[in-house]
Design an enzyme around this catalytic site. Structure first.
Site, mmCIF file in Angstrom:
data_model
loop_
_atom_site.group_PDB
_atom_site.id
_atom_site.type_symbol
_atom_site.label_atom_id
_atom_site.label_comp_id
_atom_site.label_asym_id
_atom_site.label_seq_id
_atom_site.Cartn_x
_atom_site.Cartn_y
_atom_site.Cartn_z
ATOM 1 N N THR A 78 -4.481 -3.486 -3.632
ATOM 2 C CA THR A 78 -4.967 -4.779 -4.130
ATOM 3 C C THR A 78 -4.812 -5.844 -3.053
ATOM 4 O O THR A 78 -3.723 -6.009 -2.500
ATOM 5 C CB THR A 78 -4.182 -5.181 -5.394
ATOM 6 N N ASP B 161 11.141 -1.643 -10.632
ATOM 7 C CA ASP B 161 11.582 -1.540 -12.026
ATOM 8 C C ASP B 161 11.300 -2.858 -12.733
ATOM 9 O O ASP B 161 10.919 -2.888 -13.892
ATOM 10 C CB ASP B 161 13.089 -1.259 -12.089
ATOM 11 N N ALA C 233 0.849 -1.196 0.000
ATOM 12 C CA ALA C 233 0.000 0.000 0.000
ATOM 13 C C ALA C 233 0.878 1.237 0.000
ATOM 14 O O ALA C 233 1.566 1.506 0.989
ATOM 15 C CB ALA C 233 -0.931 -0.014 1.212
ATOM 16 N N THR D 236 1.750 5.721 -13.949
ATOM 17 C CA THR D 236 0.891 6.088 -15.082
ATOM 18 C C THR D 236 1.718 6.245 -16.359
ATOM 19 O O THR D 236 2.939 6.396 -16.302
ATOM 20 C CB THR D 236 0.197 7.438 -14.822
ATOM 21 N N GLY E 73 -0.680 10.176 -5.385
ATOM 22 C CA GLY E 73 -0.654 9.082 -6.353
ATOM 23 C C GLY E 73 0.725 8.999 -6.975
ATOM 24 O O GLY E 73 1.647 8.440 -6.395
ATOM 25 N N GLY F 59 -19.509 -4.803 -33.082
ATOM 26 C CA GLY F 59 -20.732 -4.005 -33.051
ATOM 27 C C GLY F 59 -21.538 -4.255 -31.783
ATOM 28 O O GLY F 59 -20.970 -4.286 -30.693
ATOM 29 N N GLU G 103 -2.033 7.205 -1.480
ATOM 30 C CA GLU G 103 -2.910 7.835 -0.486
ATOM 31 C C GLU G 103 -3.864 8.760 -1.234
ATOM 32 O O GLU G 103 -3.625 9.086 -2.394
ATOM 33 C CB GLU G 103 -2.070 8.625 0.525
ATOM 34 N N PRO G 104 -4.915 9.195 -0.560
ATOM 35 C CA PRO G 104 -5.897 10.024 -1.275
ATOM 36 C C PRO G 104 -5.275 11.227 -1.977
ATOM 37 O O PRO G 104 -5.679 11.578 -3.081
ATOM 38 C CB PRO G 104 -6.853 10.457 -0.169
ATOM 39 N N GLU H 189 0.888 1.175 -11.169
ATOM 40 C CA GLU H 189 2.322 0.869 -11.309
ATOM 41 C C GLU H 189 3.042 1.933 -12.137
ATOM 42 O O GLU H 189 3.941 1.630 -12.911
ATOM 43 C CB GLU H 189 2.515 -0.508 -11.949
#
Lengths: 363, 399
Positions: free
Chosen positions: B169, B257, B135, B382, B142, B356, B138-139, B380
């Site tokens: 996750t 990495d 983790a 952007t 990012g 379609g 945080e809010p 991971e």
């Protein structure tokens, strides 16, 4: 053998030599040759002497041949110097590769030694057609035994060629006819192009008999090699734009800092780098398949599509990063953009390449 | 030592093995898992049994601490990742194991910590599925990880952590969660250290479980640290981590990495799933009276999808090959991560358009893959952050 992207020592050495040659000889020659609308004989001879554009086996008096991966490494480096000169010189020599791979003993013994001479042979391999999709199946040019009939565009040296190879379709598949001298075809018109001007080309009408090359897988791989030349040149063209723009971005200042400090610029630089690597890897993969005798038209179409996309993208962004300076001829980026878009006509992904890539997945 | 695009037989064996597992086990679970937002516990157990309840069903990428890294570990990881994600990207994240906790603990943990948090928990046959998590987000933080607000304060032989982590996750069901927290705000990112929180630690609470656009079967949790108390020994790297040259944030993040090519490979796998699905649909289901221009456009689109996915694989393999050959690959790993997710996304959108009304219908999986793949250009690192990494490698630091 495991997956590997390491060039051999010989390939690295060749790349370094050609890079230096490109910087020292081709870059200064690029504008003069473009303005003269031809590659000067002196420059042509100098590149020819490097031995990479018209490889001839030692038994026929040449300096030896090499594989298609090596060829693509070399072509990228020459095109990095100048795409127009590279197109002229590589395109003039590639008949030697076709003869070496697909010619019969007589063709080889009789025609290959010419390419080993210090003087380049004005020659061509004619493939492109205006109405075809670009794959082998849709070629309109018809070959029947030793007769060929059809129209080609983008043909190098057609006004004074001493040797030419025309690719077309036989009742059984792919065929190629060799012409010696410049009888047997009519130059419909010289093409006055917006790019690649150092490589004058012609629209040519063929309607005569020549000598047929033996049909078969060898010929097919050889023709695919000639097509992949476009992709390899496109990678070099893209890299030229990219490196120039990247350097400029560190030097030019705006709003008090180098423009590369702004993400509107730096992210384009990153995208150019990504497109170039993606393109080079696609080209190398197709070349590696040609070397194994396994390449399909779709492999080459995929590589060329990726490479031409990279060249057009980097050409465009190269000009854009330089702004007004990119648009004027003091900088070379405008030329590379014109070269890239001109190249893209030879195998455009949107107008054929992608379509037969798709067709290949249903096979 | 020459250019060669063929993978050797070990890699081909892994690919075929994982491909069969993805086809036979993962793919059939995809739709129901997406609808319910989770997998049945029994299924998770089975996946765990299959995977041996450890890191992953692939060999661990980096054993760290002297254990010799296999010279094809990164290639194996990307090839396996592509196949697994082709099966189903959300179900894959339900395969028990330490997940992203592993690379950080391997990179920065002491041998004792590696044993305690990885081997003792995950490399034993507990019969129960066990998860690990990482983790960082945080809010308010990012991409800008330096803005992390969670703090860790030493109190005797314990650490007291306060803050809120999000987008974690498997965070709610994890046995261990690795978090970064600031021990000294004045040091910036270097003042951030990594800590291991064990399930049930006092003050450790699970907040909301996110409802997402895609990857719905993967649990994404908010974690609240409210005077959360953990043993002093749970700081990764031990007491030495607090020394000026101790295992810092940057060094630990470097472990990731190696994950960028694998994440790119997953996006490639999803894109390939969509491409193949559309291809098969076109060969068997395309209405006979489809107009010629539409047929031509479909062909062109399919060809472009394949071309770009193959190009993406070139970039992914390049980055992995460099890692395996100990060639610095930070730029190339970012190039793969920047290119593959958008290429895969284009393939998913293309597949929807080609099919379609059947493309946007939940009767087929392509709409799900479109929803799933979008996040691969976000998590991971952007796409924008990858371009920052790439351009800095090319231009140097200009700001």
């Amino acid at each position: 053998m495991p997956f590997d992207l390491q060039l051999t020592e010989e390939q690295e050495a060749l790349k370094a030599t050609l890079h230096e040659f490109s910087e020292d000889v081709l870059r200064p020659a690029a504008r003069p040759c473009e303005e003269a609308k031809e590659t000067s004989p002196d420059i042509h001879r100098q590149v020819h002497e490097l031995g990479v554009t018209a490889p001839v086996p030692e038994e026929f008096g040449g300096g030896g041949t090499f594989d298609c991966v090596t060829y693509c490494v070399a072509a990228e480096e020459l095109a990095f110097g100048d795409p127009g000169i590279a197109y002229q010189v590589l395109g003039s020599g590639i008949a030697a590769i076709v003869l070496g791979l697909a010619g019969d003993d007589d063709h080889k013994a009789r025609l290959l030694p010419r390419f080993a001479e210090p003087e380049p042979v004005p020659s061509f391999v004619a493939y492109g057609e205006k109405v075809a999709l670009g794959d082998l199946e849709s070629l309109e040019t018809a070959i029947d035994a030793d007769k060929v009939r059809g129209e080609k565009y983008g043909v190098l040296n057609a006004s004074d060629a001493s040797l030419g190879i025309v690719v077309g379709r036989t009742p059984d598949g792919l065929g190629a006819i060799v012409f010696e001298g410049n009888d047997g075809y009519d130059v419909a018109k010289p093409e006055n192009k917006m790019g690649l001007e150092a490589a004058p080309t012609y629209a040519v009408r063929f309607d005569d008999a020549g000598e047929a090359l033996p049909a078969g897988p060898q010929l097919e791989q050889a023709i695919l090699w000639t097509k992949l030349m476009t992709g390899a040149i496109a990678v070099g063209c893209a890299r030229a734009s990219f490196e120039h723009a990247a350097k400029y971005a560190t030097e030019r200042e705006a709003f008090g800092k180098p423009i590369g400090a702004f993400q509107a610029i730096s992210h384009r630089i990153a995208d150019m780098a990504i497109e170039i690597d993606a393109a080079r890897l696609s080209v190398w993969r197709a070349a590696w398949k040609i070397d194994r005798g396994e390449a399909t038209h779709a492999d080459v179409a995929q590589a060329n599509g990726q490479a031409l996309q990279a060249a057009s993208y980097c050409g465009d962004e190269g000009v854009q990063v330089l702004g007004g300076h990119g648009y004027i001829r003091d900088h070379p980026v405008e030329k590379w953009f014109r070269d890239a878009v001109t190249l893209s006509v030879f195998d455009p992904p949107e107008l054929g390449g992608d379509t037969f890539v798709a067709r290949s997945v249903f096979a | 030592m020459t250019v060669d695009f063929e993978i050797d037989e070990n890699l081909a064996f892994v690919r075929d093995y994982v491909r069969a597992f993805a086809r036979d086990t993962l793919r059939p679970l995809a739709r129901e898992a997406d609808e319910k937002g989770k997998l049945p516990t029994e299924t998770i157990k089975q996946l765990g049994t299959f995977a041996g309840n450890r890191a992953s069903i692939m060999p661990e990428e980096n054993k760290g601490n002297g254990e010799k890294r296999s010279s094809i570990a990164a290639m194996m990881a990307v090839i396996g990742s592509e196949e697994l994600a082709w099966g189903d990207p959300a179900v894959v994240l339900n395969i028990p194991g330490p997940g992203l906790a592993a690379p950080s603990i391997r990179a920065a943990g002491t041998p004792e910590q590696q044993k305690r948090f990885l081997d003792d928990i995950f490399n034993v046959d507990s019969g129960e599925p066990r998860f690990g998590a990482l983790a960082v987000t945080e809010p308010q933080a990012g991409s800008d990880v330096s803005n992390v607000q969670t703090t860790a304060v030493q109190d005797g032989d314990e650490w007291v952590l306060n803050g809120t982590k999000m987008y974690c996750t498997n965070g709610a069901r994890a046995e261990i969660v690795v978090v970064n927290a600031t021990v000294d705000k004045s040091l910036g990112r270097q003042g951030q250290k990594f800590f291991v929180i064990e399930k049930g630690a006092p003050g450790f609470k699970v907040g909301k479980i996110e409802k997402k656009m895609g990857l719905t079967a993967s649990e994404t949790a908010e974690l609240i640290l409210d005077d959360c108390r953990i043993p002093f020994d749970n700081i990764l790297g031990g007491a030495e981590a607090l020394e000026p040259k101790g295992s810092g944030f940057k060094g630990t993040m470097k472990a990731f990495d190696s994950s960028r090519p694998s994440v790119a490979a997953m996006a490639l796998g999803i894109g390939r799933a969509a491409f193949e699905y559309a291809r098969d649909w076109v060969s068997s289901e395309l209405p006979m009276n489809t107009s010629f221009p539409r047929k031509a456009a479909i062909e062109q689109k399919l060809g472009r999808m394949k071309r770009e996915l193959d190009a993406a694989r070139g970039l992914v393999w390049q980055a992995a090959w460099m890692a395996d050959n100990k060639i610095p690959n930070s730029k190339e790993a970012s190039m793969a991560k920047a290119y593959a997710p958008p290429a895969g996304l284009r393939a998913c959108i293309g597949a929807i358009q080609i099919m379609g009304p059947e493309g946007y219908s939940k009767e087929h999986l392509v709409e799900k893959w479109f929803r799933d793949i979008k996040v691969y250009d976000i998590f991971e690192g952007t796409g924008q952050i990858q371009r920052v990494v790439i351009s800095r490698k090319i231009l140097g630091r200009l700001d």
